[in-house]
Write an enzyme that holds these catalytic residues in place. Sequence first.
Site: not given
Length: 228
Positions: A95, A194
């Site tokens: 990310c 994630h």
Amino acid sequence: MAETIKIAYLYEDLMNTYGDSGDVKIMRYLLNQRGYDVTVDNISLGREFNAMDYDFVFFGGGQDYEQTVVARDVPRLTATLHEYIEAGNPMLAICGGYQFLGTEYKMVDGTTIECTGLLPLHTVFRPEARMIGDTEYETQWGIVKAFENHSGCTYFDDKDKLKPLGKMVTGFGNNPEEGYEGMQYKQTFGSYSHGPILRNRNIAEAFADMIQQRHEQRVGAQAVVTAD
């Protein structure tokens, strides 16, 4: 005595959105199972860092405020990370960490965060394109399942140099248009996954293999230097 594998966690105290530290914990567990001791160093604000001293570099995600803090510090790491990446050593960036590998991150208010410029990619925050939910995509190691939550849309500026980590089955990945997730350059990988991503045993074992190979090369090179 077991050999020690060294992991560098870049800005562990600032870049740990959605439990990205779980990736490092999983990798420590797998490497312990292979008979290695593992140390994890938090390379945070102002700490000296030589990437070539490590077997694996991890860069997690963070919110916009934390990214502005990291942006002021990370330029000092660029040279050593460039050497590490170009040598083909294993790195995983999630990310915000993934975004920092590129040239810039354009925020919703028009502010541009200058990133490391290590790789030819850039990210644009698009509030109308919130990408959230479970993801599934096909990689060279098989299917990976994870979770994404981002409005940052990442685009490759050199599609000959960079390759996607995977092709989307479910979810958005890098952006809403292209149908791909993440990035690979040599043994450096970026991802919006994630969950954490390394809960997928197939990809976790692949990273463990890369890290073990890197460790053997690093220790072997040190032995030659010592012998000389």
